[in-house]
Design a protein around this motif. Structure first.
Motif, PDB file in Angstrom:
ATOM      1  N   TRP A 110      13.427  53.363  -8.434  1.00 26.52           N
ATOM      2  CA  TRP A 110      12.838  52.584  -9.531  1.00 26.52           C
ATOM      3  C   TRP A 110      13.079  53.267 -10.876  1.00 26.52           C
ATOM      4  CZ3 TRP A 110       7.832  53.824 -11.990  1.00 26.52           C
ATOM      5  CH2 TRP A 110       7.326  52.789 -12.793  1.00 26.52           C
ATOM      6  N   HIS A 131       6.782  47.300  -1.250  1.00 30.60           N
ATOM      7  CA  HIS A 131       7.476  47.374  -2.543  1.00 30.60           C
ATOM      8  C   HIS A 131       7.095  48.614  -3.338  1.00 30.60           C
ATOM      9  CE1 HIS A 131       7.597  43.127  -1.444  1.00 30.60           C
ATOM     10  NE2 HIS A 131       8.576  42.954  -2.301  1.00 30.60           N
ATOM     11  N   ARG A 132       5.797  48.938  -3.334  1.00 28.00           N
ATOM     12  CA  ARG A 132       5.316  50.023  -4.189  1.00 28.00           C
ATOM     13  C   ARG A 132       5.261  51.341  -3.434  1.00 28.00           C
ATOM     14  NH1 ARG A 132      -0.050  47.768  -7.339  1.00 28.00           N
ATOM     15  NH2 ARG A 132       0.790  45.808  -8.108  1.00 28.00           N
ATOM     16  N   GLY A 143      -0.650  52.857  -6.211  1.00 25.06           N
ATOM     17  CA  GLY A 143       0.517  52.115  -5.708  1.00 25.06           C
ATOM     18  C   GLY A 143       1.386  51.760  -6.900  1.00 25.06           C
ATOM     19  N   LEU A 144       2.472  52.495  -7.076  1.00 25.47           N
ATOM     20  CA  LEU A 144       3.259  52.392  -8.299  1.00 25.47           C
ATOM     21  C   LEU A 144       4.725  52.153  -7.968  1.00 25.47           C
ATOM     22  CD1 LEU A 144       2.990  52.818 -11.427  1.00 25.47           C
ATOM     23  CD2 LEU A 144       3.701  55.179 -11.017  1.00 25.47           C
ATOM     24  N   TRP A 146       8.475  49.790  -7.920  1.00 26.44           N
ATOM     25  CA  TRP A 146       8.933  48.547  -7.296  1.00 26.44           C
ATOM     26  C   TRP A 146      10.331  48.786  -6.779  1.00 26.44           C
ATOM     27  CZ3 TRP A 146       7.824  43.381  -6.368  1.00 26.44           C
ATOM     28  CH2 TRP A 146       8.912  42.530  -6.170  1.00 26.44           C
ATOM     29  N   HIS A 244       2.233  42.251  -1.397  1.00 23.44           N
ATOM     30  CA  HIS A 244       2.920  41.640  -2.541  1.00 23.44           C
ATOM     31  C   HIS A 244       2.869  40.112  -2.478  1.00 23.44           C
ATOM     32  CE1 HIS A 244       6.705  39.820  -4.138  1.00 23.44           C
ATOM     33  NE2 HIS A 244       6.329  40.492  -5.202  1.00 23.44           N
ATOM     34  N   TRP A 248      -0.672  40.793  -4.578  1.00 21.65           N
ATOM     35  CA  TRP A 248      -1.256  42.135  -4.603  1.00 21.65           C
ATOM     36  C   TRP A 248      -2.676  42.111  -4.047  1.00 21.65           C
ATOM     37  CZ3 TRP A 248       2.855  44.716  -4.834  1.00 21.65           C
ATOM     38  CH2 TRP A 248       3.875  44.429  -5.754  1.00 21.65           C
TER      39      TRP A 248
END
Ligand code: ZN
Length: 377
Positions: A110, A131-132, A143-144, A146, A244, A248
């Motif tokens: 990312w 995703h995170r 949760g960071l 993508w 997702h 979320w």
């Protein structure tokens, strides 16, 4: 016409015989000797993100066009920001590990805008399919980032070489949908649900279907057969994307079960094998919810997930204290409303849980085996 969505035909999202995986998750490939194929198609040169104890095993297969290797030692965001700035230039990123390496690989992909290829080496978590990245920031999990991997490569022989206890613990992240469903309905009925996540019977039904698929394969998961790997990883694939895809929203995925893990971490200052501690939290939650606790305990035992505190490296004193601090901690940390808010954990509840777990798994031997750890996590 027949097919999985034909009326009257049960939808089989985790059908182990299906050749093509259902929608709702990252492109996933099951097979053998998949790591040796990576050099033939991953953009060159590549960066490998893995763990120190895994790298020697795979280094020879990935060394030819290697831009660099990042051995994960921390999930702290501030440190990973610096590491991302200092990375060698690369054309792609390969994540190779159980959970932490895959999360850090996502974060780097990312930050650097590079294609990502994920290779889970165990079934402990659904990190490969989310995703995170689950990282740490200011003492909390965040949760960071993508990242959608080009594909997730599940090599059944690699998975099978991980410690069995780690692989089996992965059922914890699926069986917890059982207590999550109850928590979400409870919050709804008491007017305590979040405005952005109103109770959704359709999402609950999908999660229940995943629990059913895994429960139907507990013996295969215990024995880590090809079928067991496929069923559990397909359930992880659904769970990773479901957060997702529901906006979320994790209400159908987890609740009191994970809140217990976080309380235990907060109280002991230690980290745990995710699904193992979540398993204990799921049993605790089912007891508090009066929601088939004996069935839940039977699932965990049959899969071979040892939820005795000693198997996690703590004692009953610590595990029981965390149970009794749960109601305080969920408000302190501002987690969604669950049974933890509605029903206090009394001394009797803790004693009853201890009795049932001891009766099911046996008393912990004085010189017990060491809990598995290392790079597979
Ligand atoms: Zn989880």
């Amino acid at each position: 016409m027949t097919g999985p969505d034909t009326p009257g035909h049960p939808r089989t999202r985790a059908n182990p015989d299906a050749t093509v995986l259902p929608p709702g998750g990252f492109t996933t490939v099951f097979g053998r000797e998949l790591i040796g194929e990576l050099p033939n198609f991953v953009h060159r040169p590549w960066l490998v993100v893995t763990m120190a104890d895994l790298w020697p095993r795979f280094e020879a297969q990935l060394s030819e066009h290697l831009a660099g290797v990042h051995l994960v030692t921390t999930l702290e965001l501030a440190e990973l920001e610096m590491a991302a700035d200092a990375l060698s230039p690369c054309a792609a990123i390969i994540g190779l590990g159980g959970g932490q390496a895959l999360d850090v690989a996502k974060f780097f992909a990312w930050r650097r805008g590079r294609p990502l290829f994920q290779v889970p080496t165990s079934m402990t978590t659904n990190a490969a399919f989310a995703h995170r990245a689950a990282l740490r920031h200011e003492g909390r999990e965040v949760g960071l980032a993508w990242a959608i991997p080009e594909a997730v490569y599940v090599d059944v022989d690699v998975i099978r070489s991980a410690p069995p206890g780690l692989n089996r613990s992965g059922v914890g992240d699926v069986l917890c949908h059982h207590t999550a469903e109850f928590d979400w309905k409870l919050a709804h009925d008491l007017g305590r649900e979040e405005r952005r996540w109103p109770y959704d019977e359709g999402l609950v039904a999908e999660a229940r279907e995943q629990v059913g698929a895994v429960v139907g394969a507990l013996d295969d998961i215990h024995d880590i057969t090809d079928t067991g790997i496929r069923v559990l990883m397909t359930a992880h694939r659904w769970g990773g994307a479901a957060f997702h895809d529901a906006g979320w929203n994790a209400r159908h995925l987890d609740g009191v079960d994970h809140a217990y893990l976080y309380t235990l971490e907060n109280q002991t200052g230690r980290s745990f094998i995710h699904g193992q501690a979540v398993g204990l939290g799921t049993y605790l939650g089912a007891v508090l919810q009066d929601n088939q606790p004996e069935v839940v305990l039977g699932w965990l035992h049959r899969a071979g997930v040892d939820i005795r505190p000693e198997a996690m490296g703590v004692d009953w004193e610590a595990a029981g204290t965390a149970m009794q601090r749960l109601a305080w901690y969920v408000r302190h940390a501002d987690y969604p409303y669950t049974i933890a808010d509605a029903r206090p954990v009394t001394d009797d509840v803790v004693a009853g849980i201890r009795d049932r777990i001891t009766a099911t798994y046996g008393a912990w031997p004085a010189e017990g085996p060491a809990a598995p750890r290392g790079g597979f996590v």
